[in-house]
Write a protein that holds these residues in place. Structure first.
Motif, mmCIF file in Angstrom:
data_model
loop_
_atom_site.group_PDB
_atom_site.id
_atom_site.type_symbol
_atom_site.label_atom_id
_atom_site.label_comp_id
_atom_site.label_asym_id
_atom_site.label_seq_id
_atom_site.Cartn_x
_atom_site.Cartn_y
_atom_site.Cartn_z
ATOM 1 N N VAL A 30 6.209 -71.404 -72.717
ATOM 2 C CA VAL A 30 6.793 -70.060 -72.692
ATOM 3 C C VAL A 30 5.745 -69.018 -73.067
ATOM 4 O O VAL A 30 5.599 -68.000 -72.389
ATOM 5 N N VAL A 34 4.443 -66.381 -70.265
ATOM 6 C CA VAL A 34 4.679 -64.954 -70.479
ATOM 7 C C VAL A 34 3.367 -64.226 -70.755
ATOM 8 O O VAL A 34 3.127 -63.143 -70.259
ATOM 9 N N SER A 37 1.315 -64.105 -67.426
ATOM 10 C CA SER A 37 2.060 -63.831 -66.209
ATOM 11 C C SER A 37 1.604 -62.523 -65.577
ATOM 12 O O SER A 37 1.356 -61.533 -66.258
ATOM 13 N N VAL A 42 8.502 -60.111 -66.053
ATOM 14 C CA VAL A 42 8.420 -61.084 -67.140
ATOM 15 C C VAL A 42 7.710 -60.460 -68.337
ATOM 16 O O VAL A 42 8.159 -60.576 -69.478
ATOM 17 N N HIS A 43 6.624 -59.775 -68.089
ATOM 18 C CA HIS A 43 5.877 -59.147 -69.178
ATOM 19 C C HIS A 43 6.717 -58.088 -69.883
ATOM 20 O O HIS A 43 6.747 -58.028 -71.109
ATOM 21 N N ALA A 46 9.436 -59.660 -72.096
ATOM 22 C CA ALA A 46 8.876 -60.189 -73.340
ATOM 23 C C ALA A 46 8.474 -59.048 -74.269
ATOM 24 O O ALA A 46 8.664 -59.119 -75.484
ATOM 25 N N HIS A 47 7.919 -57.998 -73.705
ATOM 26 C CA HIS A 47 7.486 -56.851 -74.489
ATOM 27 C C HIS A 47 8.676 -56.190 -75.176
ATOM 28 O O HIS A 47 8.626 -55.884 -76.373
ATOM 29 N N SER A 49 11.538 -57.607 -75.855
ATOM 30 C CA SER A 49 12.084 -58.548 -76.834
ATOM 31 C C SER A 49 11.290 -58.502 -78.127
ATOM 32 O O SER A 49 11.863 -58.530 -79.220
#
Length: 58
Positions: A30, A34, A37, A42-43, A46-47, A49
């Protein structure tokens, strides 16, 4: 002579190896996926989150 409690302690620690290693592999996948990627979605997910958990990311 190995007592029953000693044998149980060995089997319990051995039974944790597979779940722990699978969890570590999943985590590395993961983070690697991420982190490297090229997909912007996706980035950005994650950013966002990381910011929602108050985790510094830059």
């Amino acid at each position: 002579m190995v007592t029953k409690s000693a044998a149980t302690a060995v089997s319990v620690s051995t039974s944790k190896i597979i779940p722990l290693s699978m969890t570590a592999l999943l985590g590395l996948f993961v983070v690697g996926f991420v982190g490297f990627s090229h997909m912007e979605v996706v980035h950005n997910a994650a950013h966002d989150s990381r910011h929602s958990f108050a985790f510094p990311c830059h």
